[in-house]
Design a protein around this motif. Structure first.
Motif, PDB file in Angstrom:
ATOM      1  N   LEU A  26      33.771 -21.845  54.767  1.00 30.87           N
ATOM      2  CA  LEU A  26      33.788 -20.736  53.826  1.00 30.87           C
ATOM      3  C   LEU A  26      34.826 -20.960  52.735  1.00 30.87           C
ATOM      4  O   LEU A  26      34.819 -20.291  51.717  1.00 30.87           O
ATOM      5  CB  LEU A  26      34.098 -19.422  54.553  1.00 30.87           C
ATOM      6  CG  LEU A  26      32.997 -18.922  55.470  1.00 30.87           C
ATOM      7  CD1 LEU A  26      33.474 -17.708  56.245  1.00 30.87           C
ATOM      8  CD2 LEU A  26      31.758 -18.575  54.682  1.00 30.87           C
ATOM      9  N   THR A  27      35.731 -21.899  52.944  1.00 30.50           N
ATOM     10  CA  THR A  27      36.808 -22.112  51.984  1.00 30.50           C
ATOM     11  C   THR A  27      36.621 -23.358  51.143  1.00 30.50           C
ATOM     12  O   THR A  27      37.452 -23.653  50.312  1.00 30.50           O
ATOM     13  CB  THR A  27      38.162 -22.201  52.712  1.00 30.50           C
ATOM     14  OG1 THR A  27      38.124 -23.303  53.619  1.00 30.50           O
ATOM     15  CG2 THR A  27      38.470 -20.918  53.465  1.00 30.50           C
ATOM     16  N   CYS A  37      23.521 -21.474  49.666  1.00 30.10           N
ATOM     17  CA  CYS A  37      22.755 -20.377  50.263  1.00 30.10           C
ATOM     18  C   CYS A  37      21.314 -20.409  49.762  1.00 30.10           C
ATOM     19  O   CYS A  37      21.081 -20.462  48.550  1.00 30.10           O
ATOM     20  CB  CYS A  37      23.402 -19.041  49.899  1.00 30.10           C
ATOM     21  SG  CYS A  37      22.480 -17.617  50.503  1.00 30.10           S
ATOM     22  N   CYS A  40      20.942 -16.681  47.659  1.00 30.45           N
ATOM     23  CA  CYS A  40      21.626 -16.423  46.386  1.00 30.45           C
ATOM     24  C   CYS A  40      22.185 -17.686  45.737  1.00 30.45           C
ATOM     25  O   CYS A  40      22.790 -17.617  44.675  1.00 30.45           O
ATOM     26  CB  CYS A  40      22.748 -15.407  46.589  1.00 30.45           C
ATOM     27  SG  CYS A  40      24.182 -16.057  47.479  1.00 30.45           S
ATOM     28  N   ALA A  42      24.739 -19.414  46.482  1.00 29.85           N
ATOM     29  CA  ALA A  42      26.198 -19.526  46.498  1.00 29.85           C
ATOM     30  C   ALA A  42      26.588 -20.856  47.136  1.00 29.85           C
ATOM     31  O   ALA A  42      25.991 -21.274  48.126  1.00 29.85           O
ATOM     32  CB  ALA A  42      26.814 -18.375  47.275  1.00 29.85           C
ATOM     33  N   ARG A  44      29.381 -21.568  48.698  1.00 28.29           N
ATOM     34  CA  ARG A  44      30.250 -21.408  49.865  1.00 28.29           C
ATOM     35  C   ARG A  44      29.490 -20.737  50.990  1.00 28.29           C
ATOM     36  O   ARG A  44      29.288 -19.517  50.980  1.00 28.29           O
ATOM     37  CB  ARG A  44      31.486 -20.588  49.507  1.00 28.29           C
ATOM     38  CG  ARG A  44      32.369 -21.297  48.513  1.00 28.29           C
ATOM     39  CD  ARG A  44      33.532 -20.432  48.117  1.00 28.29           C
ATOM     40  NE  ARG A  44      34.311 -21.088  47.091  1.00 28.29           N
ATOM     41  CZ  ARG A  44      35.549 -21.498  47.260  1.00 28.29           C
ATOM     42  NH1 ARG A  44      36.163 -21.316  48.398  1.00 28.29           N
ATOM     43  NH2 ARG A  44      36.182 -22.096  46.283  1.00 28.29           N
ATOM     44  N   VAL A  45      29.058 -21.535  51.934  1.00 28.84           N
ATOM     45  CA  VAL A  45      28.311 -21.043  53.088  1.00 28.84           C
ATOM     46  C   VAL A  45      28.834 -21.717  54.353  1.00 28.84           C
ATOM     47  O   VAL A  45      29.505 -22.743  54.290  1.00 28.84           O
ATOM     48  CB  VAL A  45      26.789 -21.314  52.963  1.00 28.84           C
ATOM     49  CG1 VAL A  45      26.196 -20.556  51.805  1.00 28.84           C
ATOM     50  CG2 VAL A  45      26.496 -22.787  52.857  1.00 28.84           C
ATOM     51  N   CYS A  63      25.867 -16.769  54.782  1.00 26.81           N
ATOM     52  CA  CYS A  63      26.469 -16.616  53.464  1.00 26.81           C
ATOM     53  C   CYS A  63      27.287 -15.336  53.436  1.00 26.81           C
ATOM     54  O   CYS A  63      26.768 -14.257  53.741  1.00 26.81           O
ATOM     55  CB  CYS A  63      25.385 -16.567  52.389  1.00 26.81           C
ATOM     56  SG  CYS A  63      26.042 -16.304  50.719  1.00 26.81           S
ATOM     57  N   SER A  64      28.551 -15.443  53.047  1.00 27.28           N
ATOM     58  CA  SER A  64      29.394 -14.253  52.987  1.00 27.28           C
ATOM     59  C   SER A  64      29.192 -13.480  51.683  1.00 27.28           C
ATOM     60  O   SER A  64      29.567 -12.314  51.605  1.00 27.28           O
ATOM     61  CB  SER A  64      30.865 -14.638  53.146  1.00 27.28           C
ATOM     62  OG  SER A  64      31.263 -15.477  52.089  1.00 27.28           O
ATOM     63  N   ARG A  65      28.591 -14.096  50.693  1.00 26.67           N
ATOM     64  CA  ARG A  65      28.358 -13.394  49.427  1.00 26.67           C
ATOM     65  C   ARG A  65      27.206 -12.392  49.543  1.00 26.67           C
ATOM     66  O   ARG A  65      27.338 -11.246  49.152  1.00 26.67           O
ATOM     67  CB  ARG A  65      28.054 -14.373  48.298  1.00 26.67           C
ATOM     68  CG  ARG A  65      27.824 -13.632  46.960  1.00 26.67           C
ATOM     69  CD  ARG A  65      27.211 -14.495  45.897  1.00 26.67           C
ATOM     70  NE  ARG A  65      28.189 -15.414  45.321  1.00 26.67           N
ATOM     71  CZ  ARG A  65      27.864 -16.332  44.424  1.00 26.67           C
ATOM     72  NH1 ARG A  65      26.613 -16.465  44.030  1.00 26.67           N
ATOM     73  NH2 ARG A  65      28.793 -17.128  43.945  1.00 26.67           N
ATOM     74  N   CYS A  66      26.064 -12.817  50.093  1.00 25.94           N
ATOM     75  CA  CYS A  66      24.885 -11.938  50.141  1.00 25.94           C
ATOM     76  C   CYS A  66      24.505 -11.524  51.561  1.00 25.94           C
ATOM     77  O   CYS A  66      23.506 -10.844  51.752  1.00 25.94           O
ATOM     78  CB  CYS A  66      23.692 -12.605  49.466  1.00 25.94           C
ATOM     79  SG  CYS A  66      22.976 -13.980  50.385  1.00 25.94           S
ATOM     80  N   ASP A  67      25.278 -11.936  52.553  1.00 26.91           N
ATOM     81  CA  ASP A  67      25.020 -11.639  53.967  1.00 26.91           C
ATOM     82  C   ASP A  67      23.732 -12.264  54.503  1.00 26.91           C
ATOM     83  O   ASP A  67      23.190 -11.812  55.506  1.00 26.91           O
ATOM     84  CB  ASP A  67      25.013 -10.135  54.241  1.00 26.91           C
ATOM     85  CG  ASP A  67      26.415  -9.605  54.437  1.00 26.91           C
ATOM     86  OD1 ASP A  67      27.314 -10.413  54.741  1.00 26.91           O
ATOM     87  OD2 ASP A  67      26.616  -8.385  54.286  1.00 26.91           O
TER      88      ASP A  67
END
Length: 91
Positions: A26-27, A37, A40, A42, A44-45, A63-67
Motif C-alpha cells: 500500500l506504500t 486496481c 479505478c 489506482a 497503490r494496491v 484497493c484502499s482508494r475505491c474499496d
C-alpha cells in the motif's frame, strides 16, 4: 628437502539466489509490469498471489482508494461464489 603436500579441498558449489518477486504494498507504487486496481486504476494496491484449494493459481487484489476487492485467475475475474466453490475441501 621434504616435499610440501597441499591437501585438496573439495569445491563447494554456490547456489544463485532466486530472482526476487515484486511484492505488493500500500506504500509503494506498483511496478509498470504489474497492473494497478482493475476498478479505478489506482497504482497503490495490495496483491496477494495464492493457490486455491482446487489448485487454481489466483491473485487477490485490494484497493484502499475505491474499496475494490476481487480475485483473478487465468486472466478473468472470479466471483466470490466461484472462489468459495474452488476453496471447499471434498467431503
Amino acid at each position: 628437502m621434504p616435499s610440501t603436500r597441499v591437501a585438496s579441498v573439495p569445491r563447494q558449489r554456490t547456489r544463485r539466489p532466486a530472482p526476487a518477486v515484486p511484492l505488493g504494498s500500500l506504500t509503494q507504487v506498483a511496478p509498470s509490469e504489474v497492473a494497478g486496481c482493475p476498478s479505478c486504476e489506482a497504482p497503490r494496491v495490495t496483491r496477494l498471489a495464492m493457490t486455491l484449494t482446487d489448485g487454481t493459481p489466483a491473485v487477490f487484489t485490494s484497493c484502499s482508494r475505491c474499496d475494490h476487492r476481487g480475485w483473478e485467475a487465468e486472466g478473468s475475474l472470479l466471483s466470490i461464489d466461484d472462489v468459495l466453490a474452488r476453496t471447499r475441501r471434498p467431503v
